[in-house]
Design a protein around this motif. Structure first.
Motif, short mmCIF file in Angstrom:
data_model
loop_
_atom_site.label_atom_id
_atom_site.label_comp_id
_atom_site.label_asym_id
_atom_site.label_seq_id
_atom_site.Cartn_x
_atom_site.Cartn_y
_atom_site.Cartn_z
N TYR A 94 -3.71 8.07 10.06
CA TYR A 94 -3.45 7.39 8.79
C TYR A 94 -4.52 7.84 7.81
O TYR A 94 -5.72 7.68 8.07
CB TYR A 94 -3.51 5.88 8.99
N LEU A 121 4.12 4.17 2.59
CA LEU A 121 2.80 4.50 2.07
C LEU A 121 2.30 3.27 1.32
O LEU A 121 3.08 2.35 1.01
CB LEU A 121 2.87 5.71 1.14
N SER A 123 0.22 2.32 -2.14
CA SER A 123 -0.39 2.78 -3.38
C SER A 123 -1.33 1.70 -3.89
O SER A 123 -0.91 0.58 -4.20
CB SER A 123 0.69 3.09 -4.42
N SER A 188 -3.50 8.98 -6.69
CA SER A 188 -4.04 9.53 -5.44
C SER A 188 -5.52 9.22 -5.28
O SER A 188 -6.10 9.56 -4.25
CB SER A 188 -3.81 11.05 -5.38
N VAL A 193 -1.38 7.20 3.37
CA VAL A 193 -0.15 7.82 3.88
C VAL A 193 -0.35 8.16 5.35
O VAL A 193 -1.42 8.63 5.76
CB VAL A 193 0.18 9.12 3.11
N TRP A 194 0.68 7.92 6.17
CA TRP A 194 0.64 8.34 7.56
C TRP A 194 0.59 9.87 7.63
O TRP A 194 1.27 10.57 6.88
CB TRP A 194 1.86 7.83 8.33
N ASP A 197 3.84 11.68 8.07
CA ASP A 197 4.65 11.76 6.85
C ASP A 197 4.15 12.87 5.94
O ASP A 197 4.96 13.56 5.29
CB ASP A 197 4.63 10.42 6.12
N LEU A 198 2.84 13.07 5.89
CA LEU A 198 2.29 14.19 5.12
C LEU A 198 2.77 15.52 5.71
O LEU A 198 3.14 16.44 4.98
CB LEU A 198 0.77 14.14 5.11
N VAL A 219 4.54 11.62 -3.90
CA VAL A 219 5.25 10.38 -3.61
C VAL A 219 6.75 10.55 -3.81
O VAL A 219 7.56 9.98 -3.06
CB VAL A 219 4.68 9.24 -4.48
N LEU A 222 7.89 12.31 -0.67
CA LEU A 222 7.86 11.38 0.45
C LEU A 222 9.06 10.43 0.40
O LEU A 222 9.67 10.13 1.43
CB LEU A 222 6.55 10.58 0.44
N VAL A 227 10.27 7.93 3.13
CA VAL A 227 9.08 7.08 3.14
C VAL A 227 9.12 6.15 1.94
O VAL A 227 9.24 6.61 0.79
CB VAL A 227 7.79 7.94 3.10
N ARG A 229 7.51 2.57 -0.22
CA ARG A 229 6.21 2.26 -0.81
C ARG A 229 5.87 0.79 -0.69
O ARG A 229 6.73 -0.07 -0.85
CB ARG A 229 6.26 2.67 -2.29
#
Length: 287
Positions: A94, A121, A123, A188, A193-194, A197-198, A219, A222, A227, A229
């Motif tokens: 993570y 994710l 934010s 950012s 973010v996991w 997922d990246l 985002v 994603l 993914v 939010r």
């Protein structure tokens, strides 16, 4: 029937920096004083000179946490590339992205850990400090994350902080999940973010030129990859030290790219994590 247990994150904090060692020191010191110290720090350096390396060496020598320095040559604004290299150096599943001028509060890691959920994710948001307060904090080594409510209210009334209650109140994990995409408050400088997922979207896109919207692009991609939010407001606020505005010559063209990718449902970065596979690390400049 057994309920599925939620995945517990192992956390890596990737801190971007460029030639601002005094601000970086304030941020890293605040990381050292977290309530939850079960994480590692990766400093993703976008080409800083030896002053920053010296500061990082001193911090590492007294760090209660694993701390790595990932450096790349200075070739203009390449924060996306620095974040990708920081991600590749991380061991956590993570990743919390934090800017080197954003001071986390004591419960920053604990709150991010509590909000972490597979498929989402988080934010976060920020509290802006004035130039005068920032200069004083850095000059006098003030622990800005430890200011009392009275001190914060006083700075708010003077105009030295643009918000204050958000640093003191904690909104429960209720109604944070967003099922539709929104660009609002995506930064950012405070984004979790996991790692899987990246990898799925190939990380930040390094093809963006100059400042602006590479975080929105991430985002957007994603979201297209499935993914969703969660909003980190009133939980993960950071104290953003003042700095002069970056040149925004490419902001308009970068925004157009993001809008097109939103329409095209683009998922993959043109140049991202995979393009650094097998790459040897650069050596930061010595004093």
């Amino acid at each position: 029937m057994k309920q599925a247990t939620q995945q517990q994150p192992s956390i890596s904090v990737v801190i971007t920096t460029y030639n601002r060692p005094d601000a970086l020191e304030a941020v890293v010191e605040a990381c050292f004083m977290q309530d939850d110290k079960n994480f590692e720090i990766i400093i993703a350096d976008d080409g800083s000179t030896a002053n920053t390396r010296d500061t990082i060496d001193c911090l590492r020598a007294r760090s209660p946490l694993p701390l790595k320095h990932v450096w790349q040559p200075d070739d203009g604004f390449r924060a996306a590339m620095a974040r990708n290299r920081g991600t590749l150096a991380a061991t956590g599943n993570y990743i919390i992205f934090l800017d080197g001028d954003c001071v986390p509060q004591r419960d920053f890691i604990a709150r991010h850990r509590a909000l972490a959920k597979p498929g989402f994710l988080v934010s976060g948001s920020r509290i802006l400090l004035s130039q005068a307060l920032t200069e004083r904090v850095l000059r006098e080594h003030i622990d800005v994350a430890a200011l009392s409510l009275l001190e914060r209210l006083r700075y708010r009334l003077r105009g030295d902080m643009n918000k204050v209650l958000q640093t003191m109140l904690r909104w429960p994990d209720l109604g944070r999940e967003r099922r539709t995409f929104s660009w609002r408050r995506i930064k950012s400088c405070n984004l979790a973010v996991w790692r899987e997922d990246l990898d799925k979207v190939n990380g930040f896109d390094e093809s963006f030129v100059g400042w602006g919207h590479e975080d929105s692009d991430l985002v957007v991609r994603l979201f297209h990859a499935g993914v969703l939010r969660k909003d980190g407001a009133m939980a993960t606020e950071v104290l953003h030290l003042w700095h002069r505005e970056a040149r925004r010559d490419e902001e308009s063209s970068n925004r157009k790219v993001v809008l097109q990718r939103a329409a095209d449902k683009t998922v993959q970065a043109t140049r991202g994590l995979r393009e650094h596979a097998g790459e040897a690390p650069f050596t930061p400049p010595a004093s």
